[in-house]
Scaffold this motif. Structure first.
Motif, mmCIF file in Angstrom:
data_model
loop_
_atom_site.group_PDB
_atom_site.id
_atom_site.type_symbol
_atom_site.label_atom_id
_atom_site.label_comp_id
_atom_site.label_asym_id
_atom_site.label_seq_id
_atom_site.Cartn_x
_atom_site.Cartn_y
_atom_site.Cartn_z
ATOM 1 N N THR A 70 -3.832 -45.990 90.690
ATOM 2 C CA THR A 70 -3.882 -47.041 89.675
ATOM 3 C C THR A 70 -5.296 -47.601 89.571
ATOM 4 N N GLY A 71 -5.949 -47.738 90.719
ATOM 5 C CA GLY A 71 -7.313 -48.252 90.743
ATOM 6 C C GLY A 71 -8.262 -47.358 89.966
ATOM 7 N N VAL A 72 -8.134 -46.051 90.181
ATOM 8 C CA VAL A 72 -9.003 -45.101 89.467
ATOM 9 C C VAL A 72 -8.747 -45.174 87.964
ATOM 10 N N VAL A 73 -7.464 -45.188 87.600
ATOM 11 C CA VAL A 73 -7.108 -45.235 86.182
ATOM 12 C C VAL A 73 -7.595 -46.539 85.555
ATOM 13 N N ALA A 74 -7.426 -47.633 86.294
ATOM 14 C CA ALA A 74 -7.858 -48.935 85.768
ATOM 15 C C ALA A 74 -9.375 -48.960 85.579
ATOM 16 N N ALA A 75 -10.095 -48.358 86.524
ATOM 17 C CA ALA A 75 -11.556 -48.327 86.406
ATOM 18 C C ALA A 75 -11.967 -47.532 85.170
ATOM 19 N N ALA A 76 -11.315 -46.377 84.966
ATOM 20 C CA ALA A 76 -11.616 -45.559 83.788
ATOM 21 C C ALA A 76 -11.301 -46.332 82.515
ATOM 22 N N ALA A 77 -10.129 -46.957 82.482
ATOM 23 C CA ALA A 77 -9.714 -47.684 81.285
ATOM 24 C C ALA A 77 -10.615 -48.887 81.035
ATOM 25 N N GLY A 78 -10.939 -49.591 82.116
ATOM 26 C CA GLY A 78 -11.798 -50.772 81.987
ATOM 27 C C GLY A 78 -13.157 -50.413 81.420
ATOM 28 N N LEU A 79 -13.732 -49.335 81.944
ATOM 29 C CA LEU A 79 -15.053 -48.933 81.455
ATOM 30 C C LEU A 79 -14.980 -48.372 80.048
ATOM 31 N N ALA A 80 -13.852 -47.714 79.714
ATOM 32 C CA ALA A 80 -13.682 -47.229 78.347
ATOM 33 C C ALA A 80 -13.699 -48.414 77.384
ATOM 34 N N ALA A 81 -13.009 -49.473 77.777
ATOM 35 C CA ALA A 81 -12.951 -50.665 76.919
ATOM 36 C C ALA A 81 -14.349 -51.282 76.772
ATOM 37 N N ILE A 82 -15.052 -51.407 77.904
ATOM 38 C CA ILE A 82 -16.411 -51.960 77.844
ATOM 39 C C ILE A 82 -17.286 -51.084 76.939
ATOM 40 N N ALA A 83 -17.091 -49.750 77.059
ATOM 41 C CA ALA A 83 -17.898 -48.813 76.281
ATOM 42 C C ALA A 83 -17.696 -49.011 74.784
ATOM 43 N N VAL A 84 -16.449 -49.220 74.370
ATOM 44 C CA VAL A 84 -16.173 -49.412 72.942
ATOM 45 C C VAL A 84 -16.914 -50.650 72.445
ATOM 46 N N VAL A 85 -16.845 -51.721 73.229
ATOM 47 C CA VAL A 85 -17.500 -52.962 72.830
ATOM 48 C C VAL A 85 -19.018 -52.759 72.736
ATOM 49 N N VAL A 86 -19.576 -52.114 73.777
ATOM 50 C CA VAL A 86 -21.031 -51.931 73.805
ATOM 51 C C VAL A 86 -21.489 -51.012 72.670
ATOM 52 N N GLU A 87 -20.733 -49.929 72.448
ATOM 53 C CA GLU A 87 -21.153 -48.970 71.423
ATOM 54 C C GLU A 87 -21.035 -49.573 70.024
ATOM 55 N N ARG A 88 -19.869 -50.162 69.736
ATOM 56 C CA ARG A 88 -19.662 -50.716 68.395
ATOM 57 C C ARG A 88 -20.497 -51.978 68.173
ATOM 58 N N GLY A 89 -20.621 -52.787 69.222
ATOM 59 C CA GLY A 89 -21.299 -54.071 69.080
ATOM 60 C C GLY A 89 -22.815 -53.949 69.114
ATOM 61 N N LEU A 90 -23.328 -52.997 69.897
ATOM 62 C CA LEU A 90 -24.777 -52.978 70.118
ATOM 63 C C LEU A 90 -25.442 -51.643 69.774
ATOM 64 N N PHE A 91 -24.993 -50.593 70.446
ATOM 65 C CA PHE A 91 -25.715 -49.327 70.343
ATOM 66 C C PHE A 91 -25.831 -48.807 68.917
ATOM 67 N N ARG A 92 -24.765 -48.936 68.161
ATOM 68 C CA ARG A 92 -24.756 -48.250 66.866
ATOM 69 C C ARG A 92 -25.844 -48.766 65.936
ATOM 70 N N TRP A 93 -26.333 -49.962 66.213
ATOM 71 C CA TRP A 93 -27.399 -50.485 65.358
ATOM 72 C C TRP A 93 -28.757 -49.908 65.722
ATOM 73 N N LEU A 94 -28.786 -49.206 66.837
ATOM 74 C CA LEU A 94 -30.103 -48.787 67.340
ATOM 75 C C LEU A 94 -30.319 -47.278 67.334
ATOM 76 N N TYR A 95 -29.353 -46.516 66.809
ATOM 77 C CA TYR A 95 -29.497 -45.059 66.887
ATOM 78 C C TYR A 95 -30.742 -44.550 66.180
ATOM 79 N N ASP A 96 -31.111 -45.211 65.060
ATOM 80 C CA ASP A 96 -32.277 -44.708 64.332
ATOM 81 C C ASP A 96 -33.554 -45.455 64.718
ATOM 82 N N LYS A 97 -33.450 -46.336 65.717
ATOM 83 C CA LYS A 97 -34.655 -47.026 66.196
ATOM 84 C C LYS A 97 -35.329 -46.179 67.284
ATOM 85 N N GLU A 98 -36.524 -46.599 67.671
ATOM 86 C CA GLU A 98 -37.231 -45.814 68.685
ATOM 87 C C GLU A 98 -36.575 -45.971 70.065
#
Lengths: 298, 390
Positions: A70-98
């Motif tokens: 459960t711990g392993v699955v929770a860690a994977a799921a938790g980081l997946a959730a963080i990843a969605v937030v980081v990618e949609r909230g931050l990274f996607r605005w910077l793909y064409d930047k330096e």
């Protein structure tokens, strides 16, 4: 040193040490490399993702006693959730930047997550128990070896195989590879490229989480653990070739062997060999063992 | 209290007392890491510091003057600590410096104290250099040091009758100094012990498999070490499945017998470990400890308290005693008062050597054993090994 020459069992144990260390690191480095391969972002926060994986393991398996898996699955799921937030909230605005802008952003995330971890989990050195089934040692005939380490040595190649099949043998994987070649063409063909980006970022980050969760019983969750791992991951992916799955796998194994045998042969200089190797690769083959030279104008 | 609140409180006290009240206080500049990795030690240390200051003030202060704290975060970095110490002296006009955590930080603060001619009481740093090669007239130490620690470890090696010794240390000042202290102690107490291998791990190392398997290969029956904090947790977790702790007695400095470690590791704490601590919340060998621990528990809000507060607490008590004896906060007079001074503390009497400026701070040593009814290890029996080398 003399033990290496006189005692074959000792050599075998060092080989197992090298493989299990390498495979634990591979899981994390593969995520870093995968994300770079497709998104062309060097995610400095990957180490912080790993740290969160270890802390989530602590909360789920140690404190809430919900079990190791459960711990392993929770860690994977938790980081997946963080990843969605980081990618949609931050990274996607910077793909064409330096690249520098992206680097600074990921560094900001490192600082943010470091403080967040201290607020949530405090600053103590925490401890995570081995799962009961993997506690103790396994009889290999000639010697006993920690069961948990053997499990790491098996899980690494399984994850490698899974990723390889996904990328090389599925339609989705072909699209992903196409996205690294020519994103605009892919878009023009009606493929949802942003979707590919999210999924890759989620998979890569979840790997960091799984790596952290699996490391937790042998590597106590503590502030600052993100800094150590990110350096090791960079050494691995630079030796192996940034963006290459095979590169992460072979690079991690090389790192494991160099670190372990280096520690045995010259105990006081355990880190030197890995970094010498890194320098040699950068001088002779800067794109890494399995990488491809960057094309002009890419 | 946050630093700002402290200063506000000090300012309020000033206004209440009107002009002239500015003289009626003793300003203490305190330096602990209260953010980052070091916060695990610095935050509890500040609790002990504040408790001592409150006790002294509640009893009417020192010669009618109140103690006022000016706290700065060292961030566990020598440069930040030195800058903070300078600022405390020049901007806040503190009368005395106290604190420091990590040998490097302690030496950095001591250097500022030397340059500025201000008394500095080191409460936690252990490097032997502070009271030997880098000694000056304004630095004093109330914590133990690596020669005392190494000597105690050698005494335990001798007591347990062990013969083949492996040593593993962290590769920086503390580890090197402790290894030297153990060597010297072995010559005195156990000259026949064979040192088989010296292993070094870098500060912050996380993988110890190569070292663990080397120890196993040598057939040592005792391991001496100064792996502290998370280093020990990682080492122990990795060594247990190899059966290391069934083969050797593990004698460790670095206070891994403190309840911060034992409580956190719980049932994962290994067998056959002997270690040290300055204080144990459950040990009232010294009668005054009972009230100290109860007060600290009330302050911390937990029944089980950490080891670090007592060190900071003792530092403040020495300042108060010295200021009372000197009748002044002049640095030279404070230093003269501290030389040879004795006070009673919750962990026994402490005397500062007039020559070396080192307090005779021994530590509690013992095996970490299982106990009925609790899920963590406790030290039993607890033995105080005094700080003397002969």
């Amino acid at each position: 040193m003399d033990m290496l020459l006189s005692n074959p069992t000792f050599v075998l144990i060092q080989v197992l040490n090298s493989i299990s260390l390498g495979m634990n690191l591979f899981i994390i480095a593969a995520g870093l490399s995968l994300i770079f391969g497709v998104l062309r972002v060097i995610n400095f926060a990957h180490g912080a993702f790993y740290m969160f994986g270890a802390y989530i393991m602590f909360t789920v398996a140690q404190e809430a006693e919900l079990g190791f898996v459960t711990g392993v699955v929770a860690a994977a799921a938790g980081l997946a959730a963080i990843a969605v937030v980081v990618e949609r909230g931050l990274f996607r605005w910077l793909y064409d930047k330096e690249h520098l802008m992206q680097l600074l952003l990921t560094f900001a995330i490192v600082l943010l997550m470091g403080d967040l971890a201290k607020i949530i989990w405090g600053t103590d050195q925490l401890s995570v128990s081995y799962p009961d089934a993997l506690r103790g040692a396994t009889d290999l005939g000639v010697t006993f070896y920690p069961t948990y380490r053997l499990m790491l040595a098996v899980i690494g190649p399984l994850i490698f195989l899974g990723l390889w099949l996904l990328i090389e043998r599925t339609r989705w994987g072909r699209l992903t590879r196409a996205a690294t070649q020519d994103m605009e063409m892919l878009s023009a063909l009606g493929i949802n490229v942003p979707m590919i980006y999210i999924v890759i970022f989620v998979i890569g980050s979840a790997l960091a989480g799984v790596g952290g969760a699996l490391a937790a019983p042998i590597n106590s969750p503590t502030p600052g653990m993100d800094a150590t791992i990110i350096v090791e991951c960079f050494v691995i992916v630079i030796i192996g070739g940034l963006g290459s799955l095979w590169g992460s796998f072979v690079g991690a194994l090389i790192y494991g062997f160099v670190f372990n045998f280096g520690s045995v042969i010259v105990p006081n200089w355990q880190d030197v060999f890995a970094f010498l190797l890194l320098m040699a690769v950068l001088l002779v083959r800067p794109w890494g063992l399995y990488g491809k030279p960057e094309r002009e104008g890419h | 209290m946050t630093p700002t609140m402290r200063i506000t409180a000090a300012a309020a006290a000033l206004f209440a007392g009107g002009i002239g009240a500015a003289q009626a206080e003793i300003k203490i500049g305190v330096l602990y890491p209260t953010s980052g990795t070091g916060a695990v030690y610095g935050v509890p240390a500040m609790q002990g510091h504040d408790m001592a200051v409150d006790e002294v003030n509640a009893a009417g202060g020192v010669n009618g003057e109140m103690l006022v704290t000016f706290a700065r975060d060292t961030k566990l970095k020598p440069a930040a600590a030195a800058a903070a110490a300078k600022e405390l002296i020049t901007k806040d006009n503190v009368d005395v410096l106290v604190g420091g955590l990590s040998s490097a930080v302690g030496l950095a603060i001591s250097e500022v104290a030397r340059q500025e001619g201000v008394v500095y009481i080191a409460t936690i740093p252990k490097t032997i250099q502070m009271t030997t090669t880098k000694l000056h007239k304004h630095v004093f130490r109330t914590s133990s040091h690596t020669d005392f620690e190494g000597d105690a470890m050698a005494q335990i090696v001798a007591q347990l009758g062990k013969t083949k010794l492996c040593d593993i240390q962290l590769d920086y000042a503390y580890g090197h100094d402790l290894a030297a202290g153990i060597e010297k102690g072995l010559k005195r107490h156990a000259p026949d012990v064979e040192k088989v291998i010296d292993l070094r791990s870098k500060l912050g190392a996380t993988d110890y498999n190569a070292q663990i398997t080397q120890i196993l290969g040598t057939g040592c029956d005792v391991v001496t070490s100064g792996l502290w904090g998370s280093h020990f947790v990682n080492f122990a977790q990795q060594a247990q499945p190899f059966g290391l702790f069934d083969q050797v007695v593990y004698i460790s400095g670095g206070e891994i017998a403190s309840h911060e470690i034992a409580g956190r590791m719980g049932k994962d704490y290994p067998d056959n470990v002997w270690s040290n601590t300055y204080e144990l919340w459950y040990d009232h060998t010294v009668p005054a400890h009972e009230k100290f621990q109860a007060d600290l528990a009330a302050r911390a809000g937990t029944k089980e308290t950490a080891m670090w507060p007592v060190l900071a607490y003792i530092g403040v008590k020495f300042i108060a005693a010295a200021a009372e004896k000197a009748g002044s906060t002049d640095a030279d007079q404070l230093a003269a008062a501290l030389e040879g001074m004795s006070i009673d503390t919750p962990v026994g009497p402490r005397t500062i050597d007039p020559e070396t400026h080192q307090a005779d701070t021994g530590q509690f040593w013992g095996p970490m054993v299982r106990k009925e009814g609790v899920d963590y290890r406790v030290m039993d029996p607890v033995t105080y090994i005094p700080a003397k080398i002969d």
